[in-house]
Design a protein around this motif. Structure first.
Motif, PDB file in Angstrom:
ATOM      1  N   HIS A  47      -3.187   8.242  -3.409  1.00 33.82           N
ATOM      2  CA  HIS A  47      -2.132   9.029  -2.740  1.00 33.82           C
ATOM      3  C   HIS A  47      -1.579   8.190  -1.596  1.00 33.82           C
ATOM      4  N   HIS A  48      -0.253   8.103  -1.527  1.00 30.68           N
ATOM      5  CA  HIS A  48       0.379   7.305  -0.476  1.00 30.68           C
ATOM      6  C   HIS A  48       1.672   7.973  -0.031  1.00 30.68           C
ATOM      7  N   VAL A  49       2.185   7.535   1.100  1.00 32.62           N
ATOM      8  CA  VAL A  49       3.450   8.044   1.620  1.00 32.62           C
ATOM      9  C   VAL A  49       4.530   7.851   0.558  1.00 32.62           C
ATOM     10  N   GLY A  50       5.300   8.915   0.303  1.00 33.53           N
ATOM     11  CA  GLY A  50       6.398   8.832  -0.641  1.00 33.53           C
ATOM     12  C   GLY A  50       6.056   9.165  -2.080  1.00 33.53           C
ATOM     13  N   ASP A  51       4.787   9.415  -2.396  1.00 36.62           N
ATOM     14  CA  ASP A  51       4.439   9.749  -3.782  1.00 36.62           C
ATOM     15  C   ASP A  51       4.686  11.228  -4.069  1.00 36.62           C
ATOM     16  N   ARG A  52       4.301  11.691  -5.237  1.00 37.89           N
ATOM     17  CA  ARG A  52       4.601  13.074  -5.632  1.00 37.89           C
ATOM     18  C   ARG A  52       3.874  14.114  -4.787  1.00 37.89           C
ATOM     19  N   LEU A  53       2.678  13.816  -4.277  1.00 37.40           N
ATOM     20  CA  LEU A  53       1.993  14.759  -3.384  1.00 37.40           C
ATOM     21  C   LEU A  53       2.695  14.825  -2.026  1.00 37.40           C
ATOM     22  N   TRP A  54       3.170  13.712  -1.557  1.00 37.01           N
ATOM     23  CA  TRP A  54       3.891  13.651  -0.289  1.00 37.01           C
ATOM     24  C   TRP A  54       5.197  14.451  -0.390  1.00 37.01           C
ATOM     25  N   GLU A  55       5.885  14.305  -1.504  1.00 37.06           N
ATOM     26  CA  GLU A  55       7.190  14.949  -1.700  1.00 37.06           C
ATOM     27  C   GLU A  55       7.105  16.416  -2.125  1.00 37.06           C
TER      28      GLU A  55
ATOM     29  N   VAL B  34       0.840  -1.203   0.000  1.00 39.11           N
ATOM     30  CA  VAL B  34       0.000   0.000   0.000  1.00 39.11           C
ATOM     31  C   VAL B  34       0.873   1.250   0.000  1.00 39.11           C
ATOM     32  N   ALA B  35       1.934   1.247   0.797  1.00 33.03           N
ATOM     33  CA  ALA B  35       2.845   2.394   0.857  1.00 33.03           C
ATOM     34  C   ALA B  35       3.654   2.554  -0.427  1.00 33.03           C
TER      35      ALA B  35
END
Length: 166
Positions: free
Chosen positions: A155-163, A95-96
């Protein structure tokens, strides 16, 4: 992520977005999105607009509606999420990494949501948000199923929205 324009959002427009976000995803960001909040218009196939606070993306709009980011969810207690899918620890790594949420990895469903609603995905041990997705099944259907894709991971941890930083 290419931003075409960005400006402070009016209080009236922010309140409309917050209400839509609460209805579509079961999450209220009223206590998180105070002070200066900006709206950014994005040239992207999936994302139309972003809400930015303190240089972090706090919510994003897709054709399904507004959804919170993990940055915003981490500022809230778990009790503030109404549409929740809790996954076992074996599902955390996939999932992450962006995998969709499959019924066998789900240990609990909380709240009433329908297909197409926003859903927060959290892990069973740490009770922390891992992903935000779009329900492919309603809450009752997930509970009555033994297999299949339950939530599309958007959306997940480490994706482009997170970064993303602005």
């Amino acid at each position: 992520m290419k931003v075409s324009r960005r400006h402070p959002i009016s209080e009236k427009d922010l309140q409309e977005v917050l209400e839509e976000l609460r209805v579509s995803s079961g999450v209220s960001l009223r206590e998180v999105l105070t002070g200066l909040v900006e709206v950014a218009y994005v040239k992207d196939d999936d994302i139309e607009r972003l809400l930015i606070k303190d240089d972090k993306v706090m919510a994003f709009e897709r054709h399904e509606g507004w959804l919170p980011t993990i940055h915003a969810l981490l500022q809230l207690d778990e009790e503030n999420y109404d549409h929740v899918v809790i996954v076992d620890m074996g599902a955390v790594r996939p999932v992450a990494s962006g995998a969709d949420i499959m019924v066998p990895g789900i240990v609990e469903v909380r709240g009433e949501f329908e297909e197409g609603d926003g859903v927060v995905v959290i892990d069973e041990r740490n009770r922390r948000p891992l992903a935000v997705g779009i329900a492919l099944m309603g809450a009752r259907e997930i509970e009555g199923s033994e297999r299949g894709r339950a939530v599309r991971n958007v959306h997940h941890v480490g994706d482009r929205l997170w970064e993303a930083r602005f």
